[in-house]
Design a protein around this motif. Structure first.
Motif, PDB file in Angstrom:
ATOM      1  N   ASN A  21      -3.385  -4.485   4.220  1.00 30.29           N
ATOM      2  CA  ASN A  21      -2.457  -4.717   5.339  1.00 30.29           C
ATOM      3  C   ASN A  21      -2.135  -6.193   5.524  1.00 30.29           C
ATOM      4  O   ASN A  21      -2.042  -6.688   6.646  1.00 30.29           O
ATOM      5  N   LYS A  22      -2.038  -6.930   4.407  1.00 28.45           N
ATOM      6  CA  LYS A  22      -1.737  -8.371   4.423  1.00 28.45           C
ATOM      7  C   LYS A  22      -2.781  -9.172   5.202  1.00 28.45           C
ATOM      8  O   LYS A  22      -2.487 -10.189   5.823  1.00 28.45           O
ATOM      9  N   HIS A  23      -4.011  -8.714   5.180  1.00 24.54           N
ATOM     10  CA  HIS A  23      -5.109  -9.380   5.874  1.00 24.54           C
ATOM     11  C   HIS A  23      -6.308  -9.436   4.937  1.00 24.54           C
ATOM     12  O   HIS A  23      -6.586  -8.476   4.219  1.00 24.54           O
ATOM     13  N   ALA A  30      -2.832   6.271   3.143  1.00 25.88           N
ATOM     14  CA  ALA A  30      -2.534   6.784   1.805  1.00 25.88           C
ATOM     15  C   ALA A  30      -1.401   5.972   1.187  1.00 25.88           C
ATOM     16  O   ALA A  30      -0.446   5.605   1.866  1.00 25.88           O
ATOM     17  N   ASN A  31      -1.533   5.673  -0.091  1.00 32.84           N
ATOM     18  CA  ASN A  31      -0.551   4.912  -0.881  1.00 32.84           C
ATOM     19  C   ASN A  31      -0.450   3.442  -0.500  1.00 32.84           C
ATOM     20  O   ASN A  31       0.423   2.753  -1.001  1.00 32.84           O
ATOM     21  N   GLU A  32      -1.317   2.953   0.385  1.00 36.53           N
ATOM     22  CA  GLU A  32      -1.356   1.525   0.675  1.00 36.53           C
ATOM     23  C   GLU A  32      -2.264   0.843  -0.334  1.00 36.53           C
ATOM     24  O   GLU A  32      -3.208   1.439  -0.840  1.00 36.53           O
ATOM     25  N   SER A  33      -1.993  -0.394  -0.597  1.00 33.94           N
ATOM     26  CA  SER A  33      -2.761  -1.151  -1.575  1.00 33.94           C
ATOM     27  C   SER A  33      -4.020  -1.741  -0.942  1.00 33.94           C
ATOM     28  O   SER A  33      -3.994  -2.210   0.195  1.00 33.94           O
ATOM     29  N   LEU A  34      -5.108  -1.719  -1.686  1.00 37.90           N
ATOM     30  CA  LEU A  34      -6.360  -2.362  -1.295  1.00 37.90           C
ATOM     31  C   LEU A  34      -6.822  -3.167  -2.497  1.00 37.90           C
ATOM     32  O   LEU A  34      -6.938  -2.633  -3.599  1.00 37.90           O
ATOM     33  N   SER A  35      -7.071  -4.449  -2.309  1.00 37.64           N
ATOM     34  CA  SER A  35      -7.451  -5.320  -3.412  1.00 37.64           C
ATOM     35  C   SER A  35      -8.796  -5.964  -3.139  1.00 37.64           C
ATOM     36  O   SER A  35      -9.168  -6.198  -1.993  1.00 37.64           O
ATOM     37  N   LEU A  36      -9.526  -6.262  -4.215  1.00 35.93           N
ATOM     38  CA  LEU A  36     -10.748  -7.058  -4.141  1.00 35.93           C
ATOM     39  C   LEU A  36     -10.412  -8.408  -4.758  1.00 35.93           C
ATOM     40  O   LEU A  36     -10.029  -8.491  -5.916  1.00 35.93           O
ATOM     41  N   VAL A  37     -10.522  -9.468  -3.968  1.00 33.79           N
ATOM     42  CA  VAL A  37     -10.166 -10.806  -4.416  1.00 33.79           C
ATOM     43  C   VAL A  37     -11.444 -11.622  -4.548  1.00 33.79           C
ATOM     44  O   VAL A  37     -12.228 -11.715  -3.599  1.00 33.79           O
TER      45      VAL A  37
END
Length: 98
Positions: free
Chosen positions: A37-39, A74-81
């Motif tokens: 969610n851009k956070h 659902a279908n939202e992106s989740l990233s590990l940075v």
């Protein structure tokens, strides 16, 4: 359930980043964040080995029991940075879960 799987995945990936012995490694493991969610959300470091030191912590369920889950639709992106510095450059690794 997906939140716990994502959190466990993040802890495992953070552990794997410390399994290298290099003179360029920092004194402690690199910081890792979940991006949704851009956070950016901080992660907790579980059991790891870094340089010549190993740290044993409680399991992921115990480690995260006081944390509020990160909600991802659902279908939202989740990233590990993961940011890693070798002294001359800064590298960012991003893993996306879809």
């Amino acid at each position: 359930m997906r939140t716990w799987k994502t959190a466990a995945f993040g802890l495992i990936m953070a552990s794997f980043t410390g399994c290298s012995s290099s003179e360029f490694l920092e004194e402690s493991p690199p910081k890792a964040y979940h991006e949704a969610n851009k956070h950016l959300y901080k992660t907790k470091v579980g059991t790891y080995c870094w340089k010549e030191t190993c740290v044993d912590k409680v399991g992921p369920l115990e480690l995260l029991k006081t944390e509020k889950p990160i909600e991802v639709k659902a279908n939202e992106s989740l990233s590990l940075v993961i940011n890693v510095s070798n002294g001359d450059a800064l590298y960012a690794f991003v893993l996306e879960v879809k």
